[in-house]
Design a protein around this motif. Structure first.
Motif, PDB file in Angstrom:
ATOM      1  N   GLU A  75       0.834  -1.199   0.000  1.00 23.96           N
ATOM      2  CA  GLU A  75       0.000   0.000   0.000  1.00 23.96           C
ATOM      3  C   GLU A  75       0.871   1.252   0.000  1.00 23.96           C
ATOM      4  OE1 GLU A  75      -4.108   0.595   2.163  1.00 23.96           O
ATOM      5  OE2 GLU A  75      -2.470   1.051   3.583  1.00 23.96           O
ATOM      6  N   ARG A  76       1.933   1.251   0.799  1.00 23.08           N
ATOM      7  CA  ARG A  76       2.849   2.397   0.842  1.00 23.08           C
ATOM      8  C   ARG A  76       3.522   2.600  -0.514  1.00 23.08           C
ATOM      9  NH1 ARG A  76       3.968   4.588   5.751  1.00 23.08           N
ATOM     10  NH2 ARG A  76       6.023   5.359   5.150  1.00 23.08           N
ATOM     11  N   ALA A  77       3.875   1.501  -1.164  1.00 22.89           N
ATOM     12  CA  ALA A  77       4.517   1.599  -2.475  1.00 22.89           C
ATOM     13  C   ALA A  77       3.542   2.189  -3.498  1.00 22.89           C
ATOM     14  CB  ALA A  77       5.010   0.227  -2.922  1.00 22.89           C
ATOM     15  N   ARG A  78       2.277   1.758  -3.451  1.00 20.10           N
ATOM     16  CA  ARG A  78       1.265   2.310  -4.364  1.00 20.10           C
ATOM     17  C   ARG A  78       1.067   3.806  -4.113  1.00 20.10           C
ATOM     18  NH1 ARG A  78      -2.150  -2.068  -2.978  1.00 20.10           N
ATOM     19  NH2 ARG A  78      -3.688  -0.602  -2.173  1.00 20.10           N
ATOM     20  N   ILE A  79       1.064   4.191  -2.835  1.00 21.40           N
ATOM     21  CA  ILE A  79       0.880   5.607  -2.498  1.00 21.40           C
ATOM     22  C   ILE A  79       2.062   6.422  -3.007  1.00 21.40           C
ATOM     23  CG2 ILE A  79       0.736   7.266  -0.591  1.00 21.40           C
ATOM     24  CD1 ILE A  79      -0.838   5.070   0.962  1.00 21.40           C
ATOM     25  N   ASN A 127      -8.024  12.880 -10.954  1.00 25.74           N
ATOM     26  CA  ASN A 127      -7.998  14.110 -11.747  1.00 25.74           C
ATOM     27  C   ASN A 127      -6.665  14.837 -11.639  1.00 25.74           C
ATOM     28  OD1 ASN A 127      -8.118  15.162  -9.169  1.00 25.74           O
ATOM     29  ND2 ASN A 127     -10.087  16.178  -9.442  1.00 25.74           N
ATOM     30  N   GLY A 128      -5.745  14.338 -10.821  1.00 28.32           N
ATOM     31  CA  GLY A 128      -4.414  14.924 -10.703  1.00 28.32           C
ATOM     32  C   GLY A 128      -4.349  16.129  -9.785  1.00 28.32           C
ATOM     33  N   ALA A 129      -5.418  16.383  -9.043  1.00 23.09           N
ATOM     34  CA  ALA A 129      -5.419  17.511  -8.118  1.00 23.09           C
ATOM     35  C   ALA A 129      -4.393  17.266  -7.017  1.00 23.09           C
ATOM     36  CB  ALA A 129      -6.801  17.692  -7.512  1.00 23.09           C
ATOM     37  N   LEU A 130      -3.872  18.330  -6.476  1.00 25.76           N
ATOM     38  CA  LEU A 130      -2.863  18.215  -5.428  1.00 25.76           C
ATOM     39  C   LEU A 130      -3.540  18.127  -4.062  1.00 25.76           C
ATOM     40  CD1 LEU A 130      -0.344  20.855  -6.813  1.00 25.76           C
ATOM     41  CD2 LEU A 130      -0.268  18.381  -7.069  1.00 25.76           C
ATOM     42  N   THR A 131      -4.394  17.109  -3.928  1.00 26.88           N
ATOM     43  CA  THR A 131      -5.136  16.903  -2.682  1.00 26.88           C
ATOM     44  C   THR A 131      -4.973  15.460  -2.219  1.00 26.88           C
ATOM     45  OG1 THR A 131      -7.163  16.241  -3.817  1.00 26.88           O
ATOM     46  CG2 THR A 131      -6.887  18.602  -3.360  1.00 26.88           C
ATOM     47  N   ILE A 132      -5.272  15.231  -0.955  1.00 26.20           N
ATOM     48  CA  ILE A 132      -5.207  13.873  -0.402  1.00 26.20           C
ATOM     49  C   ILE A 132      -6.258  12.977  -1.048  1.00 26.20           C
ATOM     50  CG2 ILE A 132      -5.550  12.544   1.728  1.00 26.20           C
ATOM     51  CD1 ILE A 132      -2.839  13.961   1.470  1.00 26.20           C
ATOM     52  N   VAL A 133      -7.415  13.540  -1.346  1.00 29.14           N
ATOM     53  CA  VAL A 133      -8.471  12.761  -1.992  1.00 29.14           C
ATOM     54  C   VAL A 133      -7.978  12.242  -3.347  1.00 29.14           C
ATOM     55  CG1 VAL A 133     -10.796  12.875  -2.963  1.00 29.14           C
ATOM     56  CG2 VAL A 133     -10.307  13.993  -0.798  1.00 29.14           C
ATOM     57  N   ALA A 134      -7.364  13.127  -4.131  1.00 28.39           N
ATOM     58  CA  ALA A 134      -6.855  12.711  -5.432  1.00 28.39           C
ATOM     59  C   ALA A 134      -5.719  11.709  -5.279  1.00 28.39           C
ATOM     60  CB  ALA A 134      -6.377  13.925  -6.230  1.00 28.39           C
ATOM     61  N   LEU A 135      -4.871  11.909  -4.277  1.00 29.80           N
ATOM     62  CA  LEU A 135      -3.769  10.967  -4.040  1.00 29.80           C
ATOM     63  C   LEU A 135      -4.312   9.588  -3.682  1.00 29.80           C
ATOM     64  CD1 LEU A 135      -0.756  10.351  -3.750  1.00 29.80           C
ATOM     65  CD2 LEU A 135      -0.887  11.208  -1.399  1.00 29.80           C
ATOM     66  N   ALA A 136      -5.342   9.546  -2.841  1.00 29.34           N
ATOM     67  CA  ALA A 136      -5.942   8.257  -2.473  1.00 29.34           C
ATOM     68  C   ALA A 136      -6.571   7.593  -3.693  1.00 29.34           C
ATOM     69  CB  ALA A 136      -6.985   8.460  -1.376  1.00 29.34           C
ATOM     70  N   GLN A 137      -7.258   8.389  -4.532  1.00 27.66           N
ATOM     71  CA  GLN A 137      -7.844   7.814  -5.751  1.00 27.66           C
ATOM     72  C   GLN A 137      -6.749   7.301  -6.682  1.00 27.66           C
ATOM     73  OE1 GLN A 137     -10.105  11.090  -7.270  1.00 27.66           O
ATOM     74  NE2 GLN A 137     -11.970  10.499  -6.176  1.00 27.66           N
ATOM     75  N   GLU A 138      -5.700   8.069  -6.807  1.00 29.09           N
ATOM     76  CA  GLU A 138      -4.606   7.681  -7.697  1.00 29.09           C
ATOM     77  C   GLU A 138      -3.938   6.397  -7.217  1.00 29.09           C
ATOM     78  OE1 GLU A 138      -2.292   7.858 -11.028  1.00 29.09           O
ATOM     79  OE2 GLU A 138      -3.986   9.153 -10.565  1.00 29.09           O
ATOM     80  N   ALA A 139      -3.780   6.268  -5.897  1.00 29.16           N
ATOM     81  CA  ALA A 139      -3.157   5.071  -5.325  1.00 29.16           C
ATOM     82  C   ALA A 139      -4.151   3.926  -5.195  1.00 29.16           C
ATOM     83  CB  ALA A 139      -2.567   5.392  -3.960  1.00 29.16           C
ATOM     84  N   GLN A 140      -5.417   4.216  -5.438  1.00 28.95           N
ATOM     85  CA  GLN A 140      -6.497   3.237  -5.308  1.00 28.95           C
ATOM     86  C   GLN A 140      -6.531   2.631  -3.906  1.00 28.95           C
ATOM     87  OE1 GLN A 140      -5.658   0.739  -8.746  1.00 28.95           O
ATOM     88  NE2 GLN A 140      -7.218   1.866  -9.912  1.00 28.95           N
ATOM     89  N   VAL A 141      -6.490   3.566  -2.928  1.00 27.56           N
ATOM     90  CA  VAL A 141      -6.613   3.191  -1.521  1.00 27.56           C
ATOM     91  C   VAL A 141      -7.678   4.088  -0.906  1.00 27.56           C
ATOM     92  CG1 VAL A 141      -4.207   2.428  -1.308  1.00 27.56           C
ATOM     93  CG2 VAL A 141      -4.797   4.793  -0.759  1.00 27.56           C
ATOM     94  N   PRO A 142      -8.280   3.659   0.189  1.00 25.47           N
ATOM     95  CA  PRO A 142      -9.240   4.542   0.849  1.00 25.47           C
ATOM     96  C   PRO A 142      -8.518   5.767   1.429  1.00 25.47           C
ATOM     97  CG  PRO A 142      -9.009   2.473   2.061  1.00 25.47           C
ATOM     98  CD  PRO A 142      -8.176   2.357   0.832  1.00 25.47           C
ATOM     99  N   ARG A 143      -9.237   6.844   1.533  1.00 27.43           N
ATOM    100  CA  ARG A 143      -8.623   8.085   2.019  1.00 27.43           C
ATOM    101  C   ARG A 143      -8.077   7.939   3.432  1.00 27.43           C
ATOM    102  NH1 ARG A 143     -12.092  12.855   3.578  1.00 27.43           N
ATOM    103  NH2 ARG A 143     -10.800  13.113   5.347  1.00 27.43           N
ATOM    104  N   ASN A 144      -8.763   7.154   4.247  1.00 25.78           N
ATOM    105  CA  ASN A 144      -8.286   6.998   5.623  1.00 25.78           C
ATOM    106  C   ASN A 144      -6.953   6.254   5.693  1.00 25.78           C
ATOM    107  OD1 ASN A 144      -9.098   4.361   5.196  1.00 25.78           O
ATOM    108  ND2 ASN A 144     -10.301   4.215   7.074  1.00 25.78           N
ATOM    109  N   ALA A 145      -6.553   5.579   4.607  1.00 25.62           N
ATOM    110  CA  ALA A 145      -5.227   4.963   4.578  1.00 25.62           C
ATOM    111  C   ALA A 145      -4.164   6.050   4.719  1.00 25.62           C
ATOM    112  CB  ALA A 145      -5.019   4.186   3.278  1.00 25.62           C
TER     113      ALA A 145
END
Length: 139
Positions: A7-11, A27-45
């Motif tokens: 999971e850390r590697a994906r993030i 969408n490539g936004a510089l937000t945690i939500v976009a980072l979680a979507q990009e890594a395909q992990v839940p935001r709480n990760a």
């Protein structure tokens, strides 16, 4: 590789893609939500299991000198609110002027009303119109 390490590697990979401007799953936004979507992990990760990666992401975004999307949105909202506040200030000034004018008019009308009531209360000479005399024909 353990699930946490994977999971850390994906993030981290997602972080690199977003910062490089080549997102695949968000969408490539510089937000945690976009980072979680990009890594395909839940935001709480990011917020609970890997807050160090979240902080690292924010630090890298800050290093780039670019404001985050949320900061851009907030700045736009602040600008809009300042414009609304200025418009409200103008409107309040106009309303205050209108109130002053209305108070003057009410005072003037009150004085005129008192004068008319006094005139009605004091009887004056009564003038009656007499009917006109008919004129004889031929005159």
């Amino acid at each position: 590789m353990t699930p946490a390490l994977a999971e850390r590697a994906r993030i981290r990979a997602a972080m690199d893609r977003i910062l490089a401007g080549t997102p695949q799953h968000s969408n490539g936004a510089l937000t945690i939500v976009a980072l979680a979507q990009e890594a395909q992990v839940p935001r709480n990760a990011l917020t609970q299991r890997h807050p160090d990666l979240k902080n690292d992401f924010y630090a890298k975004v800050k290093e780039r000198g670019q404001p985050t999307d949320s900061e851009r949105r907030l700045r736009k909202k602040i600008t809009k609110l300042k414009e609304l506040r200025a418009a409200n200030k103008e409107q309040l000034a106009q309303l205050a002027t209108d109130v002053e004018n209305l108070v003057r008019v009410v005072n003037q009308l009150t004085l005129e009303n008192r004068q008319l009531r006094r005139q009605l209360a004091t009887p004056g000479p009564i003038v009656r119109l007499l009917p006109a005399q008919p004129q004889p024909p031929g005159r």
